[in-house]
Each structure stands twice: as structure tokens, then as C-alpha cells.
Design a protein around this motif. Sequence first.
Motif, PDB file in Angstrom:
ATOM      1  N   THR A   1       0.820  -1.213   0.000  1.00 35.72           N
ATOM      2  CA  THR A   1       0.000   0.000   0.000  1.00 35.72           C
ATOM      3  C   THR A   1       0.856   1.266   0.000  1.00 35.72           C
ATOM      4  O   THR A   1       2.054   1.208   0.291  1.00 35.72           O
ATOM      5  N   GLY A   2       0.245   2.384  -0.389  1.00 30.21           N
ATOM      6  CA  GLY A   2       1.000   3.598  -0.646  1.00 30.21           C
ATOM      7  C   GLY A   2       1.943   4.011   0.464  1.00 30.21           C
ATOM      8  O   GLY A   2       3.099   4.366   0.226  1.00 30.21           O
ATOM      9  N   THR A   3       1.447   3.947   1.673  1.00 25.45           N
ATOM     10  CA  THR A   3       2.266   4.417   2.792  1.00 25.45           C
ATOM     11  C   THR A   3       3.570   3.626   2.910  1.00 25.45           C
ATOM     12  O   THR A   3       4.586   4.155   3.351  1.00 25.45           O
TER      13      THR A   3
ATOM     14  N   VAL B   1       6.055   5.383   0.781  1.00 26.46           N
ATOM     15  CA  VAL B   1       6.469   6.653   1.390  1.00 26.46           C
ATOM     16  C   VAL B   1       7.452   6.394   2.534  1.00 26.46           C
ATOM     17  O   VAL B   1       8.504   7.048   2.625  1.00 26.46           O
TER      18      VAL B   1
ATOM     19  N   TYR C   1      -0.668  15.051   1.621  1.00 29.30           N
ATOM     20  CA  TYR C   1      -1.138  13.790   2.222  1.00 29.30           C
ATOM     21  C   TYR C   1      -0.245  12.671   1.709  1.00 29.30           C
ATOM     22  O   TYR C   1      -0.119  12.466   0.498  1.00 29.30           O
ATOM     23  N   HIS C   2       0.370  11.944   2.658  1.00 30.61           N
ATOM     24  CA  HIS C   2       1.295  10.887   2.237  1.00 30.61           C
ATOM     25  C   HIS C   2       1.040   9.566   2.940  1.00 30.61           C
ATOM     26  O   HIS C   2       1.823   8.626   2.781  1.00 30.61           O
ATOM     27  N   GLY C   3      -0.019   9.467   3.730  1.00 30.66           N
ATOM     28  CA  GLY C   3      -0.324   8.211   4.418  1.00 30.66           C
ATOM     29  C   GLY C   3      -0.422   8.424   5.916  1.00 30.66           C
ATOM     30  O   GLY C   3      -0.128   9.516   6.425  1.00 30.66           O
TER      31      GLY C   3
ATOM     32  N   GLU D   1       3.248  16.173  -3.422  1.00 33.44           N
ATOM     33  CA  GLU D   1       2.442  15.786  -4.575  1.00 33.44           C
ATOM     34  C   GLU D   1       2.423  16.991  -5.524  1.00 33.44           C
ATOM     35  O   GLU D   1       2.294  18.121  -5.050  1.00 33.44           O
TER      36      GLU D   1
ATOM     37  N   GLU E   1      -5.852  14.570  -1.718  1.00 36.15           N
ATOM     38  CA  GLU E   1      -6.643  14.598  -0.472  1.00 36.15           C
ATOM     39  C   GLU E   1      -6.717  16.018   0.073  1.00 36.15           C
ATOM     40  O   GLU E   1      -7.677  16.397   0.733  1.00 36.15           O
TER      41      GLU E   1
ATOM     42  N   ASP F   1       5.594  12.287  -4.620  1.00 39.43           N
ATOM     43  CA  ASP F   1       4.623  11.254  -4.274  1.00 39.43           C
ATOM     44  C   ASP F   1       3.568  11.230  -5.380  1.00 39.43           C
ATOM     45  O   ASP F   1       2.696  12.091  -5.448  1.00 39.43           O
TER      46      ASP F   1
ATOM     47  N   ILE G   1       1.501   8.728  -5.924  1.00 44.47           N
ATOM     48  CA  ILE G   1       0.619   7.603  -5.592  1.00 44.47           C
ATOM     49  C   ILE G   1      -0.793   7.832  -6.123  1.00 44.47           C
ATOM     50  O   ILE G   1      -1.395   6.936  -6.705  1.00 44.47           O
ATOM     51  N   GLN G   2      -1.304   9.045  -5.959  1.00 37.48           N
ATOM     52  CA  GLN G   2      -2.670   9.303  -6.419  1.00 37.48           C
ATOM     53  C   GLN G   2      -2.724   9.946  -7.801  1.00 37.48           C
ATOM     54  O   GLN G   2      -3.619   9.648  -8.580  1.00 37.48           O
TER      55      GLN G   2
ATOM     56  N   LYS H   1      -1.502   2.683  -5.726  1.00 37.40           N
ATOM     57  CA  LYS H   1      -2.851   2.783  -6.290  1.00 37.40           C
ATOM     58  C   LYS H   1      -2.901   2.158  -7.689  1.00 37.40           C
ATOM     59  O   LYS H   1      -2.705   0.951  -7.802  1.00 37.40           O
TER      60      LYS H   1
HETATM   61  N1  PMP Z   1       0.238   9.396  -0.880  1.00 36.50           N
HETATM   62  C1  PMP Z   1      -0.812   9.921  -1.540  1.00 36.50           C
HETATM   63  C2  PMP Z   1      -0.588  11.068  -2.452  1.00 36.50           C
HETATM   64  C3  PMP Z   1      -2.099   9.393  -1.339  1.00 36.50           C
HETATM   65  O1  PMP Z   1      -3.144   9.943  -1.978  1.00 36.50           O
HETATM   66  C4  PMP Z   1      -2.255   8.296  -0.466  1.00 36.50           C
HETATM   67  C5  PMP Z   1      -3.622   7.664  -0.230  1.00 36.50           C
HETATM   68  N2  PMP Z   1      -4.722   8.457  -0.390  1.00 36.50           N
HETATM   69  C6  PMP Z   1      -1.126   7.778   0.189  1.00 36.50           C
HETATM   70  C7  PMP Z   1       0.097   8.357  -0.049  1.00 36.50           C
HETATM   71  C8  PMP Z   1      -1.228   6.625   1.142  1.00 36.50           C
HETATM   72  O2  PMP Z   1      -1.562   5.475   0.459  1.00 36.50           O
HETATM   73  P1  PMP Z   1      -2.265   4.260   1.225  1.00 36.50           P
HETATM   74  O3  PMP Z   1      -3.581   4.760   1.718  1.00 36.50           O
HETATM   75  O4  PMP Z   1      -2.396   3.209   0.172  1.00 36.50           O
HETATM   76  O5  PMP Z   1      -1.348   3.844   2.307  1.00 36.50           O
END
Ligand code: PMP
Length: 414
Positions: free
Chosen positions: A108-110, A113, A136-138, A202, A207, A235, A237-238, A264
Motif C-alpha cells: 500500500t502507498g504508505t 512513502v 497527504y502521504h499516508g 504531490e 486529499e 509522491d 501515488i494518487q 494505487k
Molecule cells: N500518498 C498519496 C498522495 C495518497 O493519496 C495516499 C492515499 N490516499 C497515500 C500516499 C497513502 O496510500 P495508502 O492509503 O495506500 O497507504
Amino acid sequence: MRIFEQLESEVRGYVRSFPVMFDTAKGSLLYDEQGNEYIDFFAGAGTLNYGHNNPIISKALLKYIERDGIMHGLDKATVAKRTFLQKFYDTILSPRNLEYKVQFTGPTGTNAVETALKLARMIKRRSNVIAFTNGYHGLTMGSLAVTGNTFYRDESYGIRNNSAFMPFDGYFGPDVDTIEYFRRFLEDASSGVDLPAAVILETVQAEGGINVASNEWLQQLEQLCREFDILLIIDDIQVGNGRTGTFFSFERAGITPDMVTLSKSIGGGLPLALLLMRPELDQWQPGEHTGTFRGNNLAFVAAAESLAYWDNDDLAEAVKYKGEIMETELNSIAEKYPELNAKVRGVGMIWGLELPRNGFSSEVSKKAFENGLVIELAGAEDQVVKFLPSLTIDEKMLRQGLAIIDKSIGDLLA
Ligand code: PMP
């Protein structure tokens, strides 16, 4: 819903926002147990850029399962992983002249990170990392320390001692040069800001309320990082995986981050998270940063298959075309209801409609759900309705979803 209330932790969120029992999904449509249909403008928070149960991806997965392909491989060498790496190199990295090594960091994203933050600190031997307002990074301890919204944080977590926040592009309005502000904090000993190992951000804060950093701002930030020997972590991720119209969101600014986090939609709908790093930054000892679920081979299969969308420019062009529809329609909604003082922001196929009137955005998302649209909110006060349909949505359904927002606002103001 009774079993959820009885057994599932109070932390549950979406089960409250969308109070039906979802059962099946196809493309950009969700169905509940009773067979009611909902257009999906949420796309698994950016996980479903290629739609629910994408037929090409599903077919590849079924084939792989039928031939008893390895499911769980830790970080063993597998054919599925090799196929993904080769496809990622050939389709994404090589055409863009990007030299990165790939680290599989967990599901998962976190996880991606956390890996980036650890590696940056280890390489630079500095513990401070700079993040940005509304980022937002987790929500695990390391990533939470660089997530701006204090709603997620309790003093007892003890995580504030090695990160600082700088204002994101536009935070103080158009007249304040936030890069200059950042520079001054780095240069002036009285600022109390230690030289960071890295900055993490980002390019479009998702978020945080759909805040789009300008190309110039991103270029100036890259320059500042080079000047002060700070690693630049994007980042993605999104807003990576094509969301903004190019595979990586930072391509529009022509910058080259030192590290990139991806998750993601990179997994084609299945859990996968990666860290990309400049080859010389790959200073790990074998086994130094591990995790059991780094080898979800089903995710490698789905990921490799989804990259076929990047064999040509069709998807990128479709994102541009549909993104313009979103921009036009949202602006006309904002103009139609001037009393709302709505602001429209976005790029590619991520858009936000900020509705400053207290609590109105939640009413809009509730009403939209009654009218058959699943949509999420963003921003520190949930003041922004967030438009994140799958990139493969057809034009007619996209317009239908936007019309539901228009109707829902109309219903509420009537
Ligand atoms: N970074 C960004 C930019 C995100 O949007 C998110 C999740 N919304 C995350 C990290 C964390 O990812 P996860 O919820 O899969 O741990």
C-alpha cells in the motif's frame, strides 16, 4: 449494515458515507445487492484508473490463476515480476529517458512513502524532512509525520520532531512567493529549520483539496533542492499513472525527482507500491528493508497488463479530451450557482469543486449518492467535491455523472 456496526471498528469511513451493500462493479459502474446502479467518480481513491474489473486485466489474471502461477513470492525472482519489470522499463522508463531503480515496498502507498523517507535519511545522514501544507502521504508513523492535516494526528504519537511544513504553491494566495519563503528558512539560522534530507510533495495535492502546483513552482523547487543538496521526492501515488494526462504527474514541469513513490493504479486494481530511485541512491544492504507482501504476483500480472495502455498515446489523449469536458462542465456549474462562490481547480482528470459554504459539499455528495453517483470529498475541511473518475470512463457516462452534480446542487438550493 448491522454486522458492520457490531463488528467493524468505529474508524470505518466509507461504509457510513455510502450506506448500501455494494456487490459488483464493471468499468465505471457499481451495483449494490439490490441491483441499483451507481456511477463511480471516486475510482477507489485513484486505484481504478483503468476501471473496475477491466476485461483485459481480469483475463490475464484468470489465465495466470488457471495455470497455477506463483501467487505469493516474497522477493523471489518470478516470471510475473520479470514481465512487469521489463514492461515498466520498455513502456514507461525507457521512452522517457528516466533512469530509476525499482524497489517493491509492500502492498500500500504508505509503505512506499516510509521507504523513501528512510532511504533519504540514511543517505543524507539528516533526520529532517520537509513536507507541505495540505500534503497527504499516508497515516503510518513516518508518512503521518509528513501529512499536513492535524486531524489525523495526536500529540501522544510523538512524531513531530523530525519534519517541518512549508507553504505549498498558492497557499498564501497568488502574491506570496512561497519558494522564496522556503529559501529564507533554509538560509536563516534563526528559522529553526534544520537542513532537510529531502522534501516530499504531490504535484497536485489530491486529499488536500486538488491544489495544483504550477510548472514554474515545481521547477524552482527542484532548483532549490539541487542548490541545498536536498533530495526531491515526488509522491505520485494518487496523481501518477496517467491521472494528470502523462504517466508521471511531474512530466508536465520537466523536472526529474530523485525518488518517486507509486501505488494505487500501478497495480491495475490490486495492491502494489513501488519506490523509484536514481540508481546511485540504491544504497540498501540486501535484506535491510523488507516486508512479507512485497511479492504479490497477481498484482505484477495486473500491473504489467495495465501498462499496455501506455503502448501508444490513446489514453493520454483521451485524458486530455475528457479533462476538458470536466473543466468546462464544472465551470458552467460554478457559474450557474453564483451564490455558492464555487471554485474549480484541477488538471487532466482530477478536478475539485470547492464549495466554501459550511457543510454544503457533504450535502452535495449525499444528494449525489441518492441520485446515483459515488463521489468523495477532499480538503482539510472536506470543503471540496473531488472528481476522480476512471480514465477509461466513456464520455456519455462522464457527462451523466457531471449532470448528477448539477442536479444535486439544484435540488439542494431549490
Ligand atoms: N500518498 C498519496 C498522495 C495518497 O493519496 C495516499 C492515499 N490516499 C497515500 C500516499 C497513502 O496510500 P495508502 O492509503 O495506500 O497507504
